[in-house]
Each structure stands twice: as C-alpha cells, then as structure tokens.
Design a protein around this motif. Structure first.
Motif, PDB file in Angstrom:
ATOM      1  N   PRO A 103       0.824  -1.209   0.000  1.00  0.00           N
ATOM      2  CA  PRO A 103       0.000   0.000   0.000  1.00  0.00           C
ATOM      3  C   PRO A 103       0.861   1.263   0.000  1.00  0.00           C
ATOM      4  CG  PRO A 103      -0.719  -1.518   1.722  1.00  0.00           C
ATOM      5  CD  PRO A 103       0.589  -2.029   1.178  1.00  0.00           C
ATOM      6  N   LEU A 105       0.645   5.448  -1.234  1.00  0.00           N
ATOM      7  CA  LEU A 105      -0.226   6.523  -1.690  1.00  0.00           C
ATOM      8  C   LEU A 105       0.480   7.850  -1.497  1.00  0.00           C
ATOM      9  CD1 LEU A 105      -3.089   7.348  -2.714  1.00  0.00           C
ATOM     10  CD2 LEU A 105      -3.710   7.615  -0.292  1.00  0.00           C
ATOM     11  N   ALA A 151      -6.997   8.520   5.041  1.00  0.00           N
ATOM     12  CA  ALA A 151      -6.346   7.532   5.917  1.00  0.00           C
ATOM     13  C   ALA A 151      -7.277   6.350   6.187  1.00  0.00           C
ATOM     14  CB  ALA A 151      -5.931   8.191   7.229  1.00  0.00           C
ATOM     15  N   VAL A 154      -7.350   4.145   3.140  1.00  0.00           N
ATOM     16  CA  VAL A 154      -6.127   3.345   3.014  1.00  0.00           C
ATOM     17  C   VAL A 154      -6.198   2.142   3.949  1.00  0.00           C
ATOM     18  CG1 VAL A 154      -3.640   3.322   3.469  1.00  0.00           C
ATOM     19  CG2 VAL A 154      -4.656   5.219   2.200  1.00  0.00           C
ATOM     20  N   GLU A 157      -9.153  -0.271   2.730  1.00  0.00           N
ATOM     21  CA  GLU A 157      -9.018  -0.873   1.408  1.00  0.00           C
ATOM     22  C   GLU A 157      -7.627  -1.435   1.162  1.00  0.00           C
ATOM     23  OE1 GLU A 157     -11.552  -1.268  -0.623  1.00  0.00           O
ATOM     24  OE2 GLU A 157     -12.864  -0.274   0.815  1.00  0.00           O
ATOM     25  N   GLY A 159      -4.806   0.153   0.877  1.00  0.00           N
ATOM     26  CA  GLY A 159      -3.913   0.980   0.071  1.00  0.00           C
ATOM     27  C   GLY A 159      -4.593   1.756  -1.023  1.00  0.00           C
ATOM     28  N   VAL A 161      -7.542   4.225  -2.421  1.00  0.00           N
ATOM     29  CA  VAL A 161      -8.491   5.199  -1.921  1.00  0.00           C
ATOM     30  C   VAL A 161      -9.413   5.622  -3.044  1.00  0.00           C
ATOM     31  CG1 VAL A 161      -8.712   7.515  -0.943  1.00  0.00           C
ATOM     32  CG2 VAL A 161      -6.849   6.041  -0.215  1.00  0.00           C
ATOM     33  N   ALA A 164      -8.553   8.139  -5.993  1.00  0.00           N
ATOM     34  CA  ALA A 164      -7.132   8.158  -6.317  1.00  0.00           C
ATOM     35  C   ALA A 164      -6.963   8.283  -7.820  1.00  0.00           C
ATOM     36  CB  ALA A 164      -6.451   6.873  -5.806  1.00  0.00           C
TER      37      ALA A 164
END
Length: 166
Positions: A103, A105, A151, A154, A157, A159, A161, A164
C-alpha cells in the motif's frame, strides 16, 4: 506520503539544496527559532495556512517555536533533502512497491503547486495519488476531515483510496 519531497532531481539540485539548508541553519543559529519562524511562515509554500483559524495558527506557531534553534539547524544539516536519494531512484523504488501490492499513496493539496507536481511525477510511474481540492501543503492540517477520510480509506481498502488518480 503527504506532500513529501522525493529527493533532488540531479546533483546540481542537490548542491542547491545543501546550500539552502546551510543558509537556513545559519539563520536559525544567528536569529533564533522565533525570528526564523517569522520568516518561515511567509514562504509561498505556507500561504494557504494564513486562512486557518487564529487558534490553529497560534498553536502551530507555539509548537514550532518550542523547538531548539540548534536542533532545528542540525536537522537541516543532517537530514535535509540534500541527503535523500535522487528523485528518480525514489520514484522507481516507490513504484516497485506499488506494483508489488504494498500500500503506497501520495497525497498533496491541489493548491500546493510544488508538491502537486511531485504527485504528477509519482502518478506517471504508477504510484497511486490523491490530490485534495482547495488545500495547500499541509493536507492533514488544512483539511483534517479529507485527510482522515483518505487515511480511513487506506486502512479499509489496503492501500487504494476512492478518488485516487491511479
């Protein structure tokens, strides 16, 4: 990664960052933390923070001034961006992690031109990115609810979002 620098673009940029950080460290030692923060807060990077409530600005200022000028100077010298790997190497490593399912991001505010551009370069190599509208450099500070939602996404899920770019 929130509005994170990913390293200098080349050796000339590294040298420029080293000189900038040395200048800032010298200024901290000569002027002290309060005077340095008077100047620091005027940097364009923090322009959007002028719109925060006076209570938040006072709290941020108190936290910044609580740090020792000497320790801040040493941190610039020892851990400044001039010590990071080159951006290309960092982007490659982070991209590899994302491809392996780790993950990863990159989060930046749309109004933070410098780090929104870093986000675009990260996105170009396959790193998931979220650009938060109407926010500058400190997403968590300027929009705690948006940052909290990111947050939570993340964590929920693993990692990815919703919203994204990748």
């Amino acid at each position: 990664m929130e509005s994170a620098g990913l390293g200098p673009s080349d050796e000339a940029a590294r040298a420029t960052l080293a000189e900038r950080n040395a200048t800032w460290a010298r200024r901290l030692r000569e002027e002290g933390a309060a005077a340095f923060m008077d100047w620091w807060e005027t940097l364009p990077l923090f322009a959007t923070q002028r719109d925060l409530s006076s209570e938040v600005r006072v709290a941020i200022r108190a936290e910044r001034e609580a740090h020792s000028a000497e320790l801040l100077a040493r941190s610039l010298e020892a851990w400044g961006a001039h010590h990071q790997a080159a951006e290309a190497a960092t982007l490659s490593a982070v991209s590899d992690l994302a491809r392996q399912g780790v993950p990863v991001l990159y989060v930046a505010g749309v109004l933070d031109e410098k780090y929104a551009a870093v986000a675009a370069r990260a996105h170009a190599v396959g790193v998931p990115v979220v650009l938060v509208p109407n926010v500058g450099h400190n997403v968590h500070l300027e929009s705690p609810s948006a940052f909290g939602g990111i947050a939570e996404g993340v964590l929920a899920e693993g990692g990815f979002v919703e919203g994204a770019l990748a």
